[in-house]
Each structure stands twice: as structure tokens, then as C-alpha cells.
Design an enzyme around this catalytic site. Structure first.
Site, PDB file in Angstrom:
ATOM      1  N   ARG A   1       1.222  -1.386   0.185  1.00 51.84           N
ATOM      2  CA  ARG A   1      -0.290   0.091  -0.025  1.00 51.84           C
ATOM      3  C   ARG A   1       0.542   1.555  -0.071  1.00 51.84           C
ATOM      4  NH1 ARG A   1      -2.555  -0.162   5.072  1.00 51.84           N
ATOM      5  NH2 ARG A   1      -1.308   2.181   5.444  1.00 51.84           N
TER       6      ARG A   1
ATOM      7  N   GLU B   1       4.871   6.564   2.553  1.00 50.11           N
ATOM      8  CA  GLU B   1       6.081   5.823   2.512  1.00 50.11           C
ATOM      9  C   GLU B   1       5.434   4.530   1.435  1.00 50.11           C
ATOM     10  OE1 GLU B   1       5.603   3.277   5.841  1.00 50.11           O
ATOM     11  OE2 GLU B   1       3.933   3.808   6.838  1.00 50.11           O
TER      12      GLU B   1
ATOM     13  N   ASN C   1       4.367   0.245   2.134  1.00 50.70           N
ATOM     14  CA  ASN C   1       3.535  -0.231   2.538  1.00 50.70           C
ATOM     15  C   ASN C   1       4.095  -1.725   2.464  1.00 50.70           C
ATOM     16  OD1 ASN C   1       2.781   1.175   5.189  1.00 50.70           O
ATOM     17  ND2 ASN C   1       1.962   1.499   4.101  1.00 50.70           N
TER      18      ASN C   1
ATOM     19  N   SER D   1      -2.406  -2.883   6.058  1.00 45.72           N
ATOM     20  CA  SER D   1      -4.122  -3.505   6.878  1.00 45.72           C
ATOM     21  C   SER D   1      -5.206  -2.604   6.168  1.00 45.72           C
ATOM     22  CB  SER D   1      -4.356  -3.217   8.151  1.00 45.72           C
ATOM     23  OG  SER D   1      -3.900  -1.773   8.505  1.00 45.72           O
TER      24      SER D   1
ATOM     25  N   LYS E   1      12.106   2.671   5.293  1.00 42.75           N
ATOM     26  CA  LYS E   1      12.268   3.609   5.188  1.00 42.75           C
ATOM     27  C   LYS E   1      13.990   3.923   4.529  1.00 42.75           C
ATOM     28  CE  LYS E   1       8.737   4.951   7.901  1.00 42.75           C
ATOM     29  NZ  LYS E   1       8.050   3.618   7.828  1.00 42.75           N
TER      30      LYS E   1
ATOM     31  N   LYS F   1      12.273  10.144  10.932  1.00 47.77           N
ATOM     32  CA  LYS F   1      12.046   8.367  10.959  1.00 47.77           C
ATOM     33  C   LYS F   1      12.871   7.865  10.655  1.00 47.77           C
ATOM     34  CE  LYS F   1       8.765   9.317   7.210  1.00 47.77           C
ATOM     35  NZ  LYS F   1       7.635   8.751   6.401  1.00 47.77           N
TER      36      LYS F   1
ATOM     37  N   GLU G   1       8.118   0.922  11.187  1.00 50.15           N
ATOM     38  CA  GLU G   1       6.809   0.240  10.715  1.00 50.15           C
ATOM     39  C   GLU G   1       5.523   0.759  11.591  1.00 50.15           C
ATOM     40  OE1 GLU G   1       6.324   0.722   7.738  1.00 50.15           O
ATOM     41  OE2 GLU G   1       8.066  -0.065   7.474  1.00 50.15           O
ATOM     42  N   GLY G   2       3.914   0.779  12.111  1.00 56.47           N
ATOM     43  CA  GLY G   2       3.091   0.451  12.820  1.00 56.47           C
ATOM     44  C   GLY G   2       2.829   2.334  12.998  1.00 56.47           C
TER      45      GLY G   2
ATOM     46  N   ARG H   1      -7.655   7.623   4.864  1.00 58.49           N
ATOM     47  CA  ARG H   1      -7.438   7.604   6.633  1.00 58.49           C
ATOM     48  C   ARG H   1      -7.276   8.821   6.813  1.00 58.49           C
ATOM     49  NH1 ARG H   1      -2.594   4.196   8.234  1.00 58.49           N
ATOM     50  NH2 ARG H   1      -1.885   5.256   5.939  1.00 58.49           N
TER      51      ARG H   1
HETATM   52  P1  ADP Z   1       5.024   3.657   9.972  1.00 56.45           P
HETATM   53  O1  ADP Z   1       5.409   3.378   9.433  1.00 56.45           O
HETATM   54  O2  ADP Z   1       5.417   4.441  11.073  1.00 56.45           O
HETATM   55  O3  ADP Z   1       3.714   4.237   9.300  1.00 56.45           O
HETATM   56  P2  ADP Z   1       5.153   6.719   7.926  1.00 56.45           P
HETATM   57  O4  ADP Z   1       6.460   6.952   7.309  1.00 56.45           O
HETATM   58  O5  ADP Z   1       3.701   6.326   7.574  1.00 56.45           O
HETATM   59  O6  ADP Z   1       6.179   5.554   9.186  1.00 56.45           O
HETATM   60  O7  ADP Z   1       4.368   7.886   9.015  1.00 56.45           O
HETATM   61  C1  ADP Z   1       3.261   7.615   9.960  1.00 56.45           C
HETATM   62  C2  ADP Z   1       2.623   8.674  10.391  1.00 56.45           C
HETATM   63  O8  ADP Z   1       3.243  10.275  10.116  1.00 56.45           O
HETATM   64  C3  ADP Z   1       2.030   8.915   8.614  1.00 56.45           C
HETATM   65  O9  ADP Z   1       0.954   8.101   8.468  1.00 56.45           O
HETATM   66  C4  ADP Z   1       2.060  10.664   8.558  1.00 56.45           C
HETATM   67  O10 ADP Z   1       0.215  10.595   9.641  1.00 56.45           O
HETATM   68  C5  ADP Z   1       2.722  11.250   9.256  1.00 56.45           C
HETATM   69  N1  ADP Z   1       3.699  11.334   7.884  1.00 56.45           N
HETATM   70  C6  ADP Z   1       5.184  10.675   7.195  1.00 56.45           C
HETATM   71  N2  ADP Z   1       6.136  10.699   7.127  1.00 56.45           N
HETATM   72  C7  ADP Z   1       4.936  12.470   7.373  1.00 56.45           C
HETATM   73  C8  ADP Z   1       5.585  13.311   6.622  1.00 56.45           C
HETATM   74  N3  ADP Z   1       6.391  14.032   5.634  1.00 56.45           N
HETATM   75  N4  ADP Z   1       5.044  15.143   6.412  1.00 56.45           N
HETATM   76  C9  ADP Z   1       4.030  15.013   7.433  1.00 56.45           C
HETATM   77  N5  ADP Z   1       3.184  13.905   8.088  1.00 56.45           N
HETATM   78  C10 ADP Z   1       3.826  12.751   7.820  1.00 56.45           C
HETATM   79 MG    MG Z   2       2.772   4.514   7.425  1.00 52.17          MG
END
Ligand code: ADP
Ligand code: MG
Length: 486
Positions: free
Chosen positions: A137, A156, A158, A163, A317, A376, A380-381, A462
Site C-alpha cells: 500500500r 511511504e 508498506n 491493513s 525507510k 524517521k 513501521e506501524g 485515513r
Molecule cells: P509508519 O511506518 O510508522 O506508518 P509513516 O512514514 O507512514 O510510518 O509515518 C506515520 C505517520 O506520520 C503518517 O501516517 C503521517 O500521518 C505522518 N507522516 C509521516 N511522514 C510525514 C511527512 N513527511 N509529512 C507529514 N506527515 C508525515
Molecule cells: Mg505509514
């Protein structure tokens, strides 16, 4: 970019009435999660000891109303999904790329290092698996530019345990009804059909078929605590509809009951497994020594793993950051300049914190202007990233140590907020300023070198209140939504 019901949101009585209808519709449609009080049970379960006063299921959190999504960006996200499928698949087959890209990370990040060791071990032994199934996803936000227009920016991708494809297959119906109750019948008719559960199941079914044993089962590798079981059941039931047997097992069941035969076919208590679909195994907390051994057993087997360990590593990442380096996409997808251009157009600024001048420079910039970035780790999660003042403090502390290498930096995406109501069990009804994240599900199947299936399989929207920087639905921050294209 507002949806055409901002007027309705000011009518408190109408909102109250619509919320009651919405909750019942969600319960009827099966937009459900197990509750935190009874996470192991869904009620009427003869093996579970239920406390009579505790509730076992409730509706999964969702928005009262669909959120506006720019049509052009929605279409752009769908149009690039097959390219992302190809890219992930290419990375998973490129040992040199994975090794070079993750070299600095695995020196300091134990979890990635352990996954990498299993990867090396199965490569040395030689892969028994010949059919490959990817379910991913790709998540995006809509960055608001200075001129007021929005741009699609990937957050990102996944590649393991992505899910909510199941539950979200049912949310559009709920929102359609809510819009009608609010007198927006015309708008209700414009909500798109969406059924990722069916798309994901068709990929799993294809892999099962190519594995080539009628008697073999599909195994969902599930968590110890299965709060999101209904999401998985949606996919599971699609497989049963196709007369494919599904079993649900945890790592510890695999440790106790799993075995390989001479040609590395995987058996669970004598039952052959064709496909292992992981909904677990993406965070360090999922593993103890036994679970690591179980993971290794699965990876060594001939069964189709979704994902195999290489594809899980392709979703780190650090790999995402490396993809944004000039020339990398061209090397991974030779002869496909259009795909490369479509993929690159979705990238936000991503920066390596590896030791050296470049890393020093970007670390200093982020310390000076923390609100421009997200820090970051390789996790994940949800709930792991750092923002603002916390980002500044952590980076200040680790800027001269090798620990810095276990993180990447990313430009912070700043979407335009819109008002919505987030419906959450046991929470008061209250308007919030919200931002949304769009995910597109991708499915592909490869047999040997031949890609036999490559599709976008549906979407997930979401939405969360703007006071939360991070976190998904499972983390209790975001809620399920439906896009309304504008
Ligand atoms: P995870 O693997 O924990 O899901 P993500 O990279 O999806 O990591 O980051 C988790 C959440 O943080 C995202 O769903 C988003 O809401 C926020 N986020 C992540 N990267 C960014 C970004 N570059 N700018 C703004 N919000 C972000
Ligand atoms: Mg995410």
C-alpha cells in the site's frame, strides 16, 4: 478543496442525527474492531473466558462524512501503482542494491540487521520459492503549495501487513447512506465503489493456484492480540468463496507445528501450506527467539511468502530514501523512463543521515528548522517518527554519533485542513480540523521471471485531527474515511 457539505456541518441537530445513523450503518456493514478490553475475543467464543460486563466488539473509528480529494491527484496515485509494484519487485530481486543501501543501517539497527541476516541465509541456501506475491500500500498526502494548489506526495510504501483493505471495502456504503440522510443524494451517487479485499484475495488466489497443489492451504500469520481480525476476515472470506482453505496461525504455532519436507514444502501439523500471508512480523516486539526461528523456517520454505523477506526489506525507510537519489530509479527500472518519471513525481525531499558532510549539513538544517522535517527511524506501524521540538532535541543528541544513521529525514508535508467529525466509540461528537492520507493497494504475482499479475487493487483514505503529527488507525489516531473527488 472543500467538500460540498461544509454548510451541513454547522447544523448541530442534523449532525447528531446523521452520526446515529452512521454508527448503526457501520455496525451493520461490519466496519468493526475488537475492543481493547477484550482484544482476544469477538463474543460467543467458546474458548475464551469473557467478562460479562465488557464489550467485545465495536465499530472501527471513521469520519462522519467523506473528505474531499482532488480528482487529478487521486488518478495520479492510481496511475503510478503498477510502477511501484514493478519497482518493489525489482528491488526485492536486487541483492547488490539491498546490501549497499542497508549497509549503514544494519550496523546500528538491530531489527533491520536481523531481517537482513535471514535474507542472506536464505540466499546462500538458494531459494526454494518460485512464485512471488506482493501486496503493498503506497500512502500519500496532498501537500499544499504556495500558490494554493495541492501536490501528491508519497509518505511511504508498506510492503508487509498493509491493513484496512478489508474494512474499507465497506465504508463507502456507510458514507453513501450518511450523505442521503443529510439531503446530499446527488453527491452520494458519486462515491466510488472500492473493494480492496477482493483485489488482495485475487492476488493470493493466483499465487495459490500457481503453487499448484489443490490440497494446500493459505496461512494467515496473525498477531498474538488480534484486534483488527475483521479486516483480515474480509480477505479470508473472499478466499473461502473461491474454495481456498484458510488457516490462521501465530509465529509460536509455526515454531510448534511447522516443518519442511525434503523439497522444503511447508507443513503445519501435516497440512501443506501454499501461501503465507503475514499480518505480523514487521516490528521488533513481534519477535522473541522462537519467533525468529519460526520466521526463518517460513523463509526457507517453498511456500509463497507475502512478502518474502527481501520484499519486506524493500519497504524500509532507508530504501525509500535511497530511491530518491539521482540515478537510482533509472538503475532499478532500466528502459522504463515513463515509469521512473511517474514514480519520481510523487517523491518528497528525503535525506540520508549517514556519516559525512552531506549528513552533517542536513542534520544542522533540521536542528535549525525542525518544523520543515520529519525524523524517521526504521520502524513501521505508526507513532515512531519525531517532529518539531522533539526532533530537534533528539537530533542534537545523536548528531555526532553513529546512531544518527538509523534514521532518515524527510520534508514535512503540509496538507490543507478541512472540518469533519471523527466518530470513535465512547468519544463525544466534536468537530475537528482534519487532514487525510490516501493509500493505494497494489498486488502483483511473479512466477520465476514472468510477472503474471500487476494491479492496483483499491484505495484507503485515513483522516486524523491536525493536532496529531503521527499515527494510523491501529495506533488510535487516524480513522477510516471515503474520498469524495473534487
Ligand atoms: P509508519 O511506518 O510508522 O506508518 P509513516 O512514514 O507512514 O510510518 O509515518 C506515520 C505517520 O506520520 C503518517 O501516517 C503521517 O500521518 C505522518 N507522516 C509521516 N511522514 C510525514 C511527512 N513527511 N509529512 C507529514 N506527515 C508525515
Ligand atoms: Mg505509514
Amino acid at each position: 478543496m472543500a467538500a460540498p457539505w461544509q454548510d451541513v456541518l454547522r447544523d448541530a441537530a442534523a449532525v447528531q442525527e446523521a452520526a446515529a445513523v452512521a454508527v448503526d450503518a457501520a455496525l451493520l456493514a461490519g466496519v468493526l474492531m475488537r475492543t481493547g478490553e477484550q482484544p482476544h475475543a469477538s463474543g460467543n467464543n467458546p474458548t475464551a473466558v469473557l467478562h460479562p460486563c465488557l464489550q467485545v466488539v465495536n465499530y472501527a473509528p471513521f469520519t462522519l462524512l467523506p473528505s474531499a480529494v482532488p480528482r487529478a491527484l487521486f488518478e495520479q496515485a492510481y496511475a503510478v501503482q503498477q510502477d511501484f509494484n514493478l519497482l518493489v519487485d525489482a528491488i526485492s530481486q536486487n541483492e547488490e542494491f539491498l546490501e549497499q543501501t542497508l549497509a549503514s543501517t544494519i550496523k546500528v539497527d538491530d531489527f533491520t540487521a536481523r531481517l537482513f541476516r535471514i535474507y542472506m541465509q536464505v540466499l546462500e541456501e538458494g531459494l526454494a520459492q518460485t512464485v512471488f506475491l506482493g501486496i503493498n500500500r503506497s500512502d500519500y498526502m496532498f501537500d499544499c503549495r504556495l500558490d494554493g494548489t495541492a501536490a501528491l506526495r508519497q509518505i511511504e510504501i508498506n510492503t508487509i501487513a498493509a491493513s484496512f483493505g478489508g474494512l474499507t471495502s465497506r465504508t463507502a456504503d456507510v458514507h453513501r447512506l450518511v450523505l442521503k440522510v443529510l439531503g446530499k443524494t446527488e453527491e452520494a451517487s458519486h462515491l466510488l465503489p472500492n473493494n480492496p479485499a477482493k483485489g488482495l484475495a485475487s492476488g493470493i488466489a493466483k499465487a495459490w493456484e500457481l503453487y499448484g497443489s489443490q490440497r494446500a492451504v493459505v496461512m494467515f500469520l496473525v498477531e498474538e492480540v488480534q484486534r483488527n481480525i475483521f479486516d483480515q476476515r474480509c480477505v479470508e472470506n473472499e478466499l473461502w468463496n473461491r474454495n481456498i482453505r484458510v488457516i490462521r496461525k501465530r509465529f509460536r504455532d509455526v515454531f510448534e507445528q511447522g516443518s519442511l519436507d525434503g523439497s522444503r514444502r511447508l507443513y503445519m501439523d501435516g497440512q501443506e501450506v501454499a501461501v503465507v500471508y503475514y499480518r505480523e512480523g514487521y516490528v521488533p516486539q513481534n519477535y522473541d527467539q522462537q519467533n525468529w526461528e519460526a520466521r526463518l523456517l517460513l523463509e526457507r520454505s517453498r511456500a509463497v511468502k507475502c512478502p518474502d523477506i527481501a520484499t519486506q526489506l524493500a519497504g524500509t525507510k532507508k530504501v525509500q530514501q535511497e530511491l530518491s537519489q539521482p540515478g537510482t530509479l533509472e538503475k532499478l527500472l532500466p528502459g522504463r523512463p515513463e515509469a521512473v518519471a511517474r514514480i519520481r513525481a510523487t517523491f518528497a525531499g528525503l535525506y540520508s543521515l549517514d556519516e559525512g558532510e552531506e549528513g552533517d549539513r542536513i542534520a544542522a538544517t533540521a536542528i535549525a528548522e525542525p518544523d520543515r522535517f520529519v525524523l524517521k527511524p526504521q520502524r513501521e506501524g505508526g507513532g515512531n517518527n519525531l517532529y518539531g521540538e522533539e526532533l530537534r532535541q533528539v537530533l542534537e543528541k545523536i548528531k555526532d554519533s553513529p546512531e544518527r544513521t538509523s534514521y532518515i529525514l524527510m520534508d514535512k508535508i503540509k496538507p490543507q485542513p478541512a472540518v469533519n467529525y471523527l466518530l470513535r466509540a465512547h468519544s463525544p461528537l466534536q468537530a475537528s480540523q482534519c487532514i487525510s492520507e490516501l493509500g493505494i493497494f497494489g498486488v502483483y504475482v511473479r512466477q520465476g521471471q514472468e510477472l503474471v499479475l500487476n494491479q492496483a487493487a483499491g484505495h484507503l483514505l485515513r483522516t486524523k485531527a491536525i493536532e496529531h503529527a503521527d499515527g494510523g488507525v491501529a495506533a488510535g489516531v487516524a480513522v477510516l474515511d471515503t474520498p469524495y473527488l473534487v
